[in-house]
Scaffold this active site. Sequence first.
Site, short mmCIF file in Angstrom:
data_model
loop_
_atom_site.label_atom_id
_atom_site.label_comp_id
_atom_site.label_asym_id
_atom_site.label_seq_id
_atom_site.Cartn_x
_atom_site.Cartn_y
_atom_site.Cartn_z
N LYS A 1 0.41 4.90 8.63
CA LYS A 1 0.87 5.20 7.17
C LYS A 1 0.04 5.04 6.25
O LYS A 1 0.00 6.10 5.31
CB LYS A 1 2.17 4.25 6.75
CG LYS A 1 2.77 4.25 5.30
CD LYS A 1 2.15 3.34 4.40
CE LYS A 1 2.34 2.01 4.83
NZ LYS A 1 1.75 1.05 3.64
N LYS B 1 -7.55 1.24 -2.37
CA LYS B 1 -7.00 0.52 -1.18
C LYS B 1 -7.08 1.43 -0.19
O LYS B 1 -7.39 1.39 0.95
CB LYS B 1 -5.48 0.08 -1.46
CG LYS B 1 -5.06 -0.57 -0.13
CD LYS B 1 -5.91 -1.58 0.30
CE LYS B 1 -5.16 -2.00 1.95
NZ LYS B 1 -3.83 -2.55 1.76
N THR C 1 0.97 -1.17 0.02
CA THR C 1 0.07 -0.19 -0.08
C THR C 1 0.83 1.08 -0.08
O THR C 1 1.52 1.41 0.86
CB THR C 1 -0.98 0.08 1.15
OG1 THR C 1 -1.78 -1.14 1.20
CG2 THR C 1 -1.89 1.26 1.28
#
Length: 358
Positions: free
Chosen positions: A228, A160, A85
Site C-alpha cells: 500500500k 514517510k 501512512t
Amino acid sequence: MGVPIAEHILDAGYDVTVYTRTQSKAEGLLAKGAHWADGVVNAVTNADVIFTMVGYPSDVEDVYLSSDGILRASKRGAWMIDLTTSSPQLARDIHDAAEIDDKHAIDCPVTGGEAGAKSGTLTLIAGAKEKDIEPIRALLETFSAKIYCMSKAGMGQIAKLCNQISLASCMIGYADAMALAQQGGLDVKQTLEMIASGMGSSRALQELAPKSLEGDFTPGFLAEHFRKDIALALAQSEDLDITLPGTETAFALFDMLCQVGGSRMGTQALTLLYSDEQTGTAAGIDWSLLDSEEEECGHHHEDHDCCGGHHHEDGDCCGNHHHEGHDCCGEHHHEGHDCCGGHHHDSHEHTCDHHHKH
C-alpha cells in the site's frame, strides 16, 4: 502498533479512551486503566487530542470525513493526529477542513515498526512546523525518540513515502544478494555478515535478512501494508510527473508476494519469491494463485488492499480526556485514533504486465 502506543500514553499518566473494531485487541489497555468507547463518536466527542492509526487511506477518509466521523464529532480546539501512512492530498484535505471548524489536524506517520512502538522509540514525521506541535509535543514524546517536522500538511506523508521507497530498495538489494549467494554456493549467513560490515549494509539487511534466512516470516510490518505504501509513493510520483523505476520494481514484487499468499506475512517474506517451490509452499506461498492474475488486472486490482478497500480490522482509535487513549484513541487533552486506508489509488495497474517475470 496502536496498542503499545496507547500503553505508553497511559503509562505517562494520561487518561485514555480507546475504540477498535475488535474489542478483544484492547483488553490489555482496559486492564491498565483505559476506558472503552462504543464507536468512534463516543471515543472522540469530549477528547482534547485524538490519535488514529488504521490500514488504508480509504479508512482514514471514512473515519475522519464521513457523516459520523471524527471531524464532525470532535469538539472545537481538538487536536487530531493521524499516525497512518496515507495519502498526502487526503492529509491536506483533512487539515483544511479541520481548520475551518477551529480544530487542528496533523498528518504524523511513524517509522520504527512494531519494535519501535513497543519500546517507545518511534520516529514521528509531522506535516507541521515545530511551533505547530508545541501544545502536544510532550504527548508525542511519550512514544517517540525523534520528531521531524516537515513544514506543512501532507508533507509528513510525502516524507514517510520517501522512507518507504528507500527501504523497499534496500530489501530488494538484500533479497537479490541472498539469492546470488545461495546459488553461487556461498555460506549465506557468512556472506550477509560480510555485507553488513561494509557500504552494502542497511538496517533491512541487518534486521530482516537474518529472519529471512531462518525462515521466520512473522510480521513486524505486513507485506500488504508495505505494498500500500509503495502504491501511494507511485501515485505521488505520477502527480509530480516523475519516474521512480526502483519503486515500480518494488511494487511489482510486493504485489506478487501479496497475490501468492504472502499479504499477511512480514515484509521479509519478499525472499520467498526467490525460493524453490517446496520452500515457498512450506511457508504458505501458493503460486497457483497467479493463474487469475490477468483477470484481476483487468478490473483494477479490486481485491488489493493497497487500492483502498475499507479493511480496517486492525484500526485503532484513541481519545484521551485530558489524556485518554483510544486505539482509535481519543485523549481529552490528548486523544488518539489509529486509522489507515486507501484513498482511491488504483494507479499501479501498470505493473500487471511484468508480474510473471519471476
